[in-house]
Design a protein around this motif. Structure first.
Motif, short mmCIF file in Angstrom:
data_model
loop_
_atom_site.label_atom_id
_atom_site.label_comp_id
_atom_site.label_asym_id
_atom_site.label_seq_id
_atom_site.Cartn_x
_atom_site.Cartn_y
_atom_site.Cartn_z
N HIS A 178 -10.74 -32.34 29.90
CA HIS A 178 -10.81 -31.68 31.25
C HIS A 178 -11.82 -30.52 31.06
CE1 HIS A 178 -7.16 -33.77 32.69
NE2 HIS A 178 -6.72 -33.53 31.33
N GLY A 179 -13.00 -30.68 31.68
CA GLY A 179 -13.90 -29.74 31.49
C GLY A 179 -14.47 -29.77 29.86
N GLU A 180 -14.48 -28.52 29.38
CA GLU A 180 -14.88 -28.49 27.81
C GLU A 180 -13.51 -28.38 26.96
OE1 GLU A 180 -17.52 -28.44 26.16
OE2 GLU A 180 -18.75 -28.32 28.21
N ASP A 181 -12.34 -28.66 27.64
CA ASP A 181 -11.21 -28.82 26.84
C ASP A 181 -11.17 -30.26 26.47
OD1 ASP A 181 -10.40 -26.18 27.24
OD2 ASP A 181 -9.20 -26.63 28.86
N ARG A 182 -10.46 -30.40 25.24
CA ARG A 182 -10.50 -31.86 24.50
C ARG A 182 -9.02 -31.89 23.96
NH1 ARG A 182 -14.56 -32.25 26.74
NH2 ARG A 182 -16.61 -33.55 26.15
N HIS A 183 -8.46 -32.94 24.21
CA HIS A 183 -7.34 -33.38 23.07
C HIS A 183 -7.51 -34.77 22.46
CE1 HIS A 183 -4.75 -29.99 25.03
NE2 HIS A 183 -5.03 -30.70 26.01
N VAL A 184 -8.10 -34.64 21.23
CA VAL A 184 -8.36 -35.81 20.38
C VAL A 184 -7.45 -36.18 19.49
CG1 VAL A 184 -10.49 -36.60 19.13
CG2 VAL A 184 -10.91 -34.73 20.76
N THR A 185 -7.19 -37.70 19.43
CA THR A 185 -6.18 -38.07 18.60
C THR A 185 -7.28 -38.98 17.50
OG1 THR A 185 -4.42 -38.22 20.01
CG2 THR A 185 -4.45 -39.50 18.10
N LEU A 186 -6.95 -38.74 16.26
CA LEU A 186 -7.46 -39.52 15.06
C LEU A 186 -6.39 -40.46 14.58
CD1 LEU A 186 -9.55 -36.43 13.83
CD2 LEU A 186 -10.27 -38.22 15.16
N GLU A 187 -6.83 -41.68 14.41
CA GLU A 187 -5.83 -42.49 13.59
C GLU A 187 -6.57 -43.03 12.33
OE1 GLU A 187 -4.61 -45.65 15.95
OE2 GLU A 187 -5.16 -44.68 17.86
N TYR A 188 -5.67 -43.16 11.27
CA TYR A 188 -6.11 -43.49 10.15
C TYR A 188 -5.41 -44.86 9.60
CZ TYR A 188 -7.73 -38.87 10.35
OH TYR A 188 -8.74 -37.71 10.46
N ALA A 189 -6.11 -45.50 8.44
CA ALA A 189 -5.53 -46.83 7.86
C ALA A 189 -3.89 -46.75 7.26
CB ALA A 189 -6.43 -47.40 6.86
N ASP A 190 -3.91 -45.74 6.82
CA ASP A 190 -2.40 -45.46 6.06
C ASP A 190 -1.21 -44.85 6.96
OD1 ASP A 190 -3.22 -42.79 6.56
OD2 ASP A 190 -2.69 -42.14 4.52
N GLY A 191 -1.66 -45.00 8.42
CA GLY A 191 -0.69 -44.53 9.22
C GLY A 191 -0.68 -42.87 9.70
N SER A 192 -1.50 -42.19 9.05
CA SER A 192 -1.81 -40.85 9.07
C SER A 192 -2.23 -40.54 10.83
CB SER A 192 -2.75 -40.06 8.24
OG SER A 192 -2.18 -40.31 7.05
N VAL A 193 -1.96 -39.72 11.26
CA VAL A 193 -2.47 -39.24 12.62
C VAL A 193 -2.95 -37.60 12.52
CG1 VAL A 193 -2.17 -38.99 15.09
CG2 VAL A 193 -1.10 -41.00 13.85
N GLY A 194 -4.18 -37.67 13.20
CA GLY A 194 -4.58 -36.27 13.49
C GLY A 194 -4.80 -35.95 15.01
N GLN A 195 -4.26 -34.83 15.39
CA GLN A 195 -4.47 -34.28 16.78
C GLN A 195 -5.16 -33.06 16.64
OE1 GLN A 195 -0.20 -34.71 17.85
NE2 GLN A 195 -0.82 -36.25 19.18
N VAL A 196 -6.22 -32.82 17.40
CA VAL A 196 -7.11 -31.66 17.67
C VAL A 196 -7.02 -31.32 19.04
CG1 VAL A 196 -9.41 -30.52 17.24
CG2 VAL A 196 -8.76 -32.41 15.46
N SER A 197 -6.57 -30.13 19.22
CA SER A 197 -6.68 -29.58 20.88
C SER A 197 -7.80 -28.61 20.69
CB SER A 197 -5.32 -29.00 21.28
OG SER A 197 -4.57 -30.16 21.35
N TYR A 198 -8.87 -28.78 21.38
CA TYR A 198 -10.01 -27.88 21.45
C TYR A 198 -9.86 -27.29 22.78
CZ TYR A 198 -14.58 -25.79 21.17
OH TYR A 198 -15.94 -25.48 20.88
N LEU A 199 -9.37 -25.98 22.93
CA LEU A 199 -9.09 -25.44 24.18
C LEU A 199 -10.01 -24.03 24.34
CD1 LEU A 199 -5.14 -25.78 24.20
CD2 LEU A 199 -6.99 -27.35 25.22
N THR A 200 -10.53 -23.87 25.76
CA THR A 200 -11.19 -22.68 26.04
C THR A 200 -10.66 -21.71 26.95
OG1 THR A 200 -12.24 -24.09 27.85
CG2 THR A 200 -13.11 -24.37 25.77
#
Length: 410
Positions: free
Chosen positions: A288-310
């Motif tokens: 949404h504009g410059e804001d980002r909600h990014v989900t990263l998936e990994y082979a071992d089942g790990s998940v990373g969520q990055v919320s980049y908010l302005t």
């Protein structure tokens, strides 16, 4: 006061009499001229080290025209055979002057038994005054407004590219072609085509000595957090309270410099990869504009969520990192405090030196690898995967939310 625009030329001090005569006769026209003095006596520099911060806003990035390719030197993967690494800088703006050069100047003054040392040999900027300021503050031996002089200098073992984002990939390729080890401030590139070009240069030259300034994985508290967690998949939540941009920020020139996320997001993608111990296999992003909600998936089942908010408060911490896994929880508060919970136990540790995002440790690791011929601190495959994933998040964020596999970009 902005005075750089008043400088019309730089001449060796040995030509001072001639310059004054040409000014007197009117042959040389302009407002202001600088004299370039010989390199300082190393013994005097050691006795009276220059330190400081140039401050102010970063000058415009270097956009010098491409010239003939400089012949590639030997692949710099063997030990240098000397104690000090010769360093050349292309660009010396605000970030370089506040986050990189103070540490490198300190390393240049350290003794042989104190760890890796550096020699600040040459700096090139678009304006002579900026280069002169860097020389005065940090002790560079030579200054220039021509990046080719850095790339061609045999005394330069490692080239630091700290320019505007749009010029990173081109300078990386040229430095690799010149046979140098390369440190480039993030991002490595702004498009898949630029990444492909860098990989083509690596293949052509055999020079893979490349490092990107992803410093957060080197932060002492990030490493302490990592050590406090158990094995197995991890769930990572990274909140970045980035804040709003100033009206005069060059980040607003997205056509030339890429999105704000493309420029900064690699920091957070790399940190999650370091904590998971692997590169992401898929990326999903909502923007949404410059804001980002990014989900990263990994082979071992790990998940990373990055919320980049302005749009948050400037009084709230800029970066908050939470990790869950193996019956434990850990939290990093803005690189000043880390806490790990396990069962009934709670272990909290606060940095005694204030906020430390790992710049110094990163530079030490890079210089040690350059000097010894050891592998780069972050493998090339991981640098590329992080860059690809960061770019993929931008692609996904500009369209309907969807999974974009890192190996199958549209």
């Amino acid at each position: 006061l902005e005075v750089a625009s008043l400088v019309d030329g730089v001449h060796p001090v040995s030509e001072a009499a001639e310059v004054y005569e040409r000014l007197r006769t009117g042959e040389l026209k302009g407002i202001g001229f600088l004299f370039d003095y010989p390199a300082p006596d190393p013994a005097r520099v050691a006795a009276f080290p220059h330190t400081g911060d140039s401050g102010g806003q970063a000058p415009a990035g270097i956009t010098l025209p491409r010239r003939d390719v400089i012949p590639a030197g030997p692949r710099p993967s063997a030990p240098l055979g000397k104690e000090r690494v010769g360093i050349g800088f292309i660009g010396a703006g605000g970030y370089a002057s506040s986050m990189l050069l103070p540490h490198l100047a300190h390393l240049a003054r350290r003794g042989r038994t104190s760890g890796p040392t550096a020699y600040l040999h040459r700096v090139a900027t678009t304006r002579a005054l900026s280069a002169a300021n860097a020389q005065r503050a940090f002790g560079f031996a030579h200054t220039s407004t021509d990046a080719d002089e850095v790339l061609a200098d045999p005394e330069v073992d490692a080239v630091f590219v700290v320019t505007r984002h749009h010029s990173h990939a081109a300078f990386v390729r040229r430095a690799l072609e010149a046979g140098k080890a390369v440190f480039v401030e993030k991002p490595l590139a702004l498009s898949d085509e630029e990444v492909d070009g860098i990989l083509a240069t690596v293949a052509e030259t055999g020079n893979d000595r490349l490092m990107v300034g992803f410093n957060r994985r080197f932060a002492p508290l990030v490493q302490r957090l990592d050590a406090g967690l158990g094995d197995g998949p991890r769930q990572v939540r990274y909140l970045v309270n980035a804040g709003a941009l100033g009206k005069d920020s060059w980040y607003l020139d997205t056509t030339r410099e890429g999105s704000r996320w493309a420029g900064e997001g690699g920091h957070f993608v790399d940190t999650v990869a370091a904590l998971v111990g692997a590169d992401p296999t898929a990326v999903t992003s909502i923007a949404h504009g410059e804001d980002r909600h990014v989900t990263l998936e990994y082979a071992d089942g790990s998940v990373g969520q990055v919320s980049y908010l302005t749009s948050g408060s400037r009084r709230f911490p800029k970066e908050t990192l939470d990790v869950t896994g193996a019956g434990r929880n850990a939290r990093l508060d803005d690189f000043t405090k880390v806490t790990v919970w396990q069962g009934r136990d709670k272990d909290a540790h606060r940095s005694l030196r204030g906020q430390d995002k790992g710049q110094r440790a990163m530079l030490e690791a890079f210089l040690d690898a350059v000097r010894s011929g050891a592998p780069m601190p972050i493998p090339l495959d991981s640098l590329v995967a992080t860059t690809r994933a960061t770019l993929d998040a931008d692609v996904s964020g500009r369209t309907a939310p969807r999974v974009v596999p890192t190996g199958d970009r549209p």
